[in-house]
Design a protein around this motif. Structure first.
Motif, PDB file in Angstrom:
ATOM      1  N   ASN A 106      34.058  12.388   3.813  1.00  0.00           N
ATOM      2  CA  ASN A 106      34.711  13.152   2.750  1.00  0.00           C
ATOM      3  C   ASN A 106      35.258  12.270   1.634  1.00  0.00           C
ATOM      4  O   ASN A 106      35.927  12.775   0.724  1.00  0.00           O
ATOM      5  CB  ASN A 106      35.835  14.029   3.317  1.00  0.00           C
ATOM      6  CG  ASN A 106      37.049  13.218   3.795  1.00  0.00           C
ATOM      7  OD1 ASN A 106      36.980  11.994   3.914  1.00  0.00           O
ATOM      8  ND2 ASN A 106      38.137  13.906   4.082  1.00  0.00           N
ATOM      9  N   ASP A 107      34.995  10.962   1.689  1.00  0.00           N
ATOM     10  CA  ASP A 107      35.485  10.038   0.663  1.00  0.00           C
ATOM     11  C   ASP A 107      34.344   9.708  -0.304  1.00  0.00           C
ATOM     12  O   ASP A 107      33.327   9.141   0.107  1.00  0.00           O
ATOM     13  CB  ASP A 107      36.004   8.755   1.321  1.00  0.00           C
ATOM     14  CG  ASP A 107      36.608   7.785   0.311  1.00  0.00           C
ATOM     15  OD1 ASP A 107      36.576   8.070  -0.896  1.00  0.00           O
ATOM     16  OD2 ASP A 107      37.115   6.723   0.733  1.00  0.00           O
ATOM     17  N   PRO A 108      34.484  10.053  -1.593  1.00  0.00           N
ATOM     18  CA  PRO A 108      33.427   9.741  -2.557  1.00  0.00           C
ATOM     19  C   PRO A 108      33.085   8.254  -2.624  1.00  0.00           C
ATOM     20  O   PRO A 108      31.940   7.902  -2.929  1.00  0.00           O
ATOM     21  CB  PRO A 108      34.004  10.248  -3.885  1.00  0.00           C
ATOM     22  CG  PRO A 108      34.982  11.307  -3.497  1.00  0.00           C
ATOM     23  CD  PRO A 108      35.587  10.831  -2.211  1.00  0.00           C
ATOM     24  N   ILE A 109      34.067   7.396  -2.331  1.00  0.00           N
ATOM     25  CA  ILE A 109      33.789   5.963  -2.355  1.00  0.00           C
ATOM     26  C   ILE A 109      32.836   5.593  -1.219  1.00  0.00           C
ATOM     27  O   ILE A 109      31.926   4.771  -1.379  1.00  0.00           O
ATOM     28  CB  ILE A 109      35.097   5.145  -2.285  1.00  0.00           C
ATOM     29  CG1 ILE A 109      35.907   5.357  -3.569  1.00  0.00           C
ATOM     30  CG2 ILE A 109      34.814   3.668  -2.061  1.00  0.00           C
ATOM     31  CD1 ILE A 109      37.227   4.633  -3.605  1.00  0.00           C
ATOM     32  N   VAL A 110      33.023   6.214  -0.056  1.00  0.00           N
ATOM     33  CA  VAL A 110      32.104   5.988   1.061  1.00  0.00           C
ATOM     34  C   VAL A 110      30.697   6.409   0.663  1.00  0.00           C
ATOM     35  O   VAL A 110      29.721   5.688   0.910  1.00  0.00           O
ATOM     36  CB  VAL A 110      32.568   6.760   2.309  1.00  0.00           C
ATOM     37  CG1 VAL A 110      31.489   6.719   3.395  1.00  0.00           C
ATOM     38  CG2 VAL A 110      33.873   6.180   2.846  1.00  0.00           C
ATOM     39  N   LYS A 111      30.579   7.563   0.025  1.00  0.00           N
ATOM     40  CA  LYS A 111      29.254   8.030  -0.375  1.00  0.00           C
ATOM     41  C   LYS A 111      28.617   7.083  -1.397  1.00  0.00           C
ATOM     42  O   LYS A 111      27.420   6.794  -1.315  1.00  0.00           O
ATOM     43  CB  LYS A 111      29.304   9.437  -0.954  1.00  0.00           C
ATOM     44  CG  LYS A 111      27.903   9.986  -1.276  1.00  0.00           C
ATOM     45  CD  LYS A 111      27.937  11.408  -1.741  1.00  0.00           C
ATOM     46  CE  LYS A 111      26.505  11.955  -1.882  1.00  0.00           C
ATOM     47  NZ  LYS A 111      25.655  11.195  -2.791  1.00  0.00           N
ATOM     48  N   ALA A 112      29.413   6.595  -2.329  1.00  0.00           N
ATOM     49  CA  ALA A 112      28.870   5.679  -3.332  1.00  0.00           C
ATOM     50  C   ALA A 112      28.327   4.412  -2.675  1.00  0.00           C
ATOM     51  O   ALA A 112      27.235   3.942  -3.021  1.00  0.00           O
ATOM     52  CB  ALA A 112      29.949   5.325  -4.355  1.00  0.00           C
ATOM     53  N   HIS A 113      29.057   3.872  -1.717  1.00  0.00           N
ATOM     54  CA  HIS A 113      28.576   2.681  -1.011  1.00  0.00           C
ATOM     55  C   HIS A 113      27.337   3.012  -0.188  1.00  0.00           C
ATOM     56  O   HIS A 113      26.400   2.214  -0.103  1.00  0.00           O
ATOM     57  CB  HIS A 113      29.681   2.118  -0.110  1.00  0.00           C
ATOM     58  CG  HIS A 113      30.705   1.306  -0.833  1.00  0.00           C
ATOM     59  ND1 HIS A 113      30.541  -0.030  -1.104  1.00  0.00           N
ATOM     60  CD2 HIS A 113      31.914   1.646  -1.361  1.00  0.00           C
ATOM     61  CE1 HIS A 113      31.601  -0.495  -1.762  1.00  0.00           C
ATOM     62  NE2 HIS A 113      32.441   0.508  -1.924  1.00  0.00           N
ATOM     63  N   GLY A 114      27.336   4.185   0.445  1.00  0.00           N
ATOM     64  CA  GLY A 114      26.178   4.586   1.225  1.00  0.00           C
ATOM     65  C   GLY A 114      24.939   4.753   0.370  1.00  0.00           C
ATOM     66  O   GLY A 114      23.837   4.343   0.754  1.00  0.00           O
ATOM     67  N   ASP A 115      25.105   5.370  -0.799  1.00  0.00           N
ATOM     68  CA  ASP A 115      23.976   5.540  -1.714  1.00  0.00           C
ATOM     69  C   ASP A 115      23.369   4.194  -2.093  1.00  0.00           C
ATOM     70  O   ASP A 115      22.142   4.056  -2.227  1.00  0.00           O
ATOM     71  CB  ASP A 115      24.415   6.283  -2.973  1.00  0.00           C
ATOM     72  CG  ASP A 115      24.599   7.774  -2.745  1.00  0.00           C
ATOM     73  OD1 ASP A 115      23.975   8.313  -1.811  1.00  0.00           O
ATOM     74  OD2 ASP A 115      25.368   8.394  -3.500  1.00  0.00           O
ATOM     75  N   ALA A 116      24.229   3.199  -2.288  1.00  0.00           N
ATOM     76  CA  ALA A 116      23.741   1.878  -2.675  1.00  0.00           C
ATOM     77  C   ALA A 116      23.034   1.170  -1.524  1.00  0.00           C
ATOM     78  O   ALA A 116      22.118   0.377  -1.733  1.00  0.00           O
ATOM     79  CB  ALA A 116      24.910   1.025  -3.165  1.00  0.00           C
ATOM     80  N   LEU A 117      23.457   1.496  -0.289  1.00  0.00           N
ATOM     81  CA  LEU A 117      22.941   0.789   0.880  1.00  0.00           C
ATOM     82  C   LEU A 117      21.642   1.382   1.408  1.00  0.00           C
ATOM     83  O   LEU A 117      20.718   0.662   1.785  1.00  0.00           O
ATOM     84  CB  LEU A 117      24.000   0.814   1.991  1.00  0.00           C
ATOM     85  CG  LEU A 117      23.570   0.268   3.360  1.00  0.00           C
ATOM     86  CD1 LEU A 117      23.446  -1.246   3.314  1.00  0.00           C
ATOM     87  CD2 LEU A 117      24.577   0.684   4.437  1.00  0.00           C
ATOM     88  N   LEU A 118      21.574   2.718   1.444  1.00  0.00           N
ATOM     89  CA  LEU A 118      20.501   3.378   2.174  1.00  0.00           C
ATOM     90  C   LEU A 118      19.219   3.453   1.356  1.00  0.00           C
ATOM     91  O   LEU A 118      19.241   3.585   0.137  1.00  0.00           O
ATOM     92  CB  LEU A 118      20.941   4.785   2.578  1.00  0.00           C
ATOM     93  CG  LEU A 118      22.167   4.853   3.502  1.00  0.00           C
ATOM     94  CD1 LEU A 118      22.536   6.289   3.779  1.00  0.00           C
ATOM     95  CD2 LEU A 118      21.907   4.110   4.808  1.00  0.00           C
ATOM     96  N   SER A 119      18.111   3.408   2.067  1.00  0.00           N
ATOM     97  CA  SER A 119      16.814   3.527   1.420  1.00  0.00           C
ATOM     98  C   SER A 119      16.534   4.983   1.109  1.00  0.00           C
ATOM     99  O   SER A 119      17.213   5.886   1.574  1.00  0.00           O
ATOM    100  CB  SER A 119      15.712   2.984   2.344  1.00  0.00           C
ATOM    101  OG  SER A 119      15.511   3.869   3.430  1.00  0.00           O
ATOM    102  N   ARG A 120      15.540   5.222   0.330  1.00  0.00           N
ATOM    103  CA  ARG A 120      15.116   6.587   0.009  1.00  0.00           C
ATOM    104  C   ARG A 120      13.885   6.984   0.823  1.00  0.00           C
ATOM    105  O   ARG A 120      13.116   7.835   0.422  1.00  0.00           O
ATOM    106  CB  ARG A 120      14.797   6.688  -1.492  1.00  0.00           C
ATOM    107  CG  ARG A 120      15.981   6.335  -2.398  1.00  0.00           C
ATOM    108  CD  ARG A 120      17.146   7.278  -2.174  1.00  0.00           C
ATOM    109  NE  ARG A 120      18.289   6.932  -3.007  1.00  0.00           N
ATOM    110  CZ  ARG A 120      19.463   7.544  -2.961  1.00  0.00           C
ATOM    111  NH1 ARG A 120      19.654   8.520  -2.083  1.00  0.00           N
ATOM    112  NH2 ARG A 120      20.448   7.180  -3.755  1.00  0.00           N
ATOM    113  N   SER A 121      13.753   6.403   2.000  1.00  0.00           N
ATOM    114  CA  SER A 121      12.560   6.640   2.807  1.00  0.00           C
ATOM    115  C   SER A 121      12.533   8.022   3.432  1.00  0.00           C
ATOM    116  O   SER A 121      11.499   8.469   3.907  1.00  0.00           O
ATOM    117  CB  SER A 121      12.482   5.596   3.930  1.00  0.00           C
ATOM    118  OG  SER A 121      13.570   5.767   4.825  1.00  0.00           O
ATOM    119  N   GLY A 122      13.662   8.711   3.451  1.00  0.00           N
ATOM    120  CA  GLY A 122      13.739  10.005   4.105  1.00  0.00           C
ATOM    121  C   GLY A 122      14.274   9.924   5.517  1.00  0.00           C
ATOM    122  O   GLY A 122      14.559  10.943   6.143  1.00  0.00           O
ATOM    123  N   ALA A 123      14.446   8.705   6.048  1.00  0.00           N
ATOM    124  CA  ALA A 123      14.937   8.539   7.410  1.00  0.00           C
ATOM    125  C   ALA A 123      16.453   8.545   7.481  1.00  0.00           C
ATOM    126  O   ALA A 123      17.026   8.666   8.568  1.00  0.00           O
ATOM    127  CB  ALA A 123      14.408   7.241   8.001  1.00  0.00           C
TER     128      ALA A 123
END
Length: 265
Positions: A106-123
């Motif tokens: 629920n923390d937008p900062i967590v999501k921002a870091h996750g977006d930067a880390l995770l691939s867009r592979s769909g997994a």
């Protein structure tokens, strides 16, 4: 406004946030001075807290390896917190590279870091949603893109439920998530407790944070497993749940319970 309905100005960096305090105690860098001050106060009030969060993280890794080794290929991690290596998908992929992971926080900062880390592979996906609204988690399109609720899922609720008050009905939230899972799914859960020491001063540190700390007894934590069957050794202090190395010194003082359970029917 973001696609999840949160505005940038809603990111509150004026008060400590549990995910950022946890990151600081783990030795991370994704935190602010207010989080560092709160973490230092917490360590003063509960001297075992740093080994406790490390032990909780190690429990998470062992539990993920267990559920993946048991055949689960989907993980729903609710209350994931800031990325910390190895992350859940990295731990899972050491066992089976085809595991899919949906992260929720629920923390937008967590999501921002996750977006930067995770691939867009769909997994993998990272979703901004709140455990207090379990239907929003279950029905989120980026959760549904990764998780097939017709197949077994490992639901991770690690160090999150103690930030939910009784008035916010954590039992109902867990039950709603449980009921969305098919038989053969797993619940991985850890929770802070005051069973081993008076931790009222540690609770007070969170009074000025974005979420309060709600310690629960062993019996109160066990109720979250209703509808599941605990695997051996049942609910235990996290260093003693299937340890793969000798538990650290002072493990008996660590105020975290952890357990893994399977949904039978």
């Amino acid at each position: 406004m973001s696609q999840d309905g949160f505005r940038t100005e809603e990111i509150d960096t004026s008060r400590p946030h549990p995910a950022r305090i946890y990151d600081y105690l783990l030795g991370g860098k994704d935190n602010y001075e207010v989080d560092q001050q709160a973490g230092d106060q917490l360590a003063s009030a509960a001297p075992e807290v740093r080994i406790g969060v490390q032990a909780n993280r190690a429990f998470l890794q062992r539990a993920v390896r267990y559920v993946v080794s048991s055949g689960v290929r989907q993980i729903l991690d609710v209350g994931t917190g800031l990325p910390t290596a190895p992350n859940v998908h990295e731990t899972a992929h050491e066992v089976a590279p085809d595991v899919r992971v949906a992260y929720v926080d629920n923390d937008p900062i967590v999501k921002a870091h996750g977006d930067a880390l995770l691939s867009r592979s769909g997994a993998t996906s990272i979703v901004l949603a709140d455990l207090r609204d379990p239907r929003a988690v279950i029905d989120h399109p980026d959760v549904r893109r990764v998780i097939d609720f017709d197949e077994p899922v490992a639901l991770l609720l690690v160090a999150i439920l103690h930030f939910i008050t009784e008035a916010e009905k954590p039992d109902q939230a867990v039950a709603a998530l449980r009921d969305a899972l098919p038989a053969g799914s797993y619940l991985v859960l850890s929770h802070a407790t005051g069973d081993f020491a008076d931790r009222s001063e540690a609770q007070a540190v969170y009074n000025n944070a974005t979420a309060t700390l709600n310690l629960r007894t062993r019996a109160e934590v066990e109720r979250f497993f209703d509808g599941f069957e605990l695997v051996e050794p049942g609910l235990a202090q996290v260093p003693f749940w299937r340890p793969d190395t000798p538990p650290p010194a002072r493990s008996g003082e660590i105020g975290f319970y952890g357990g893994v359970a399977r949904k039978i029917g």
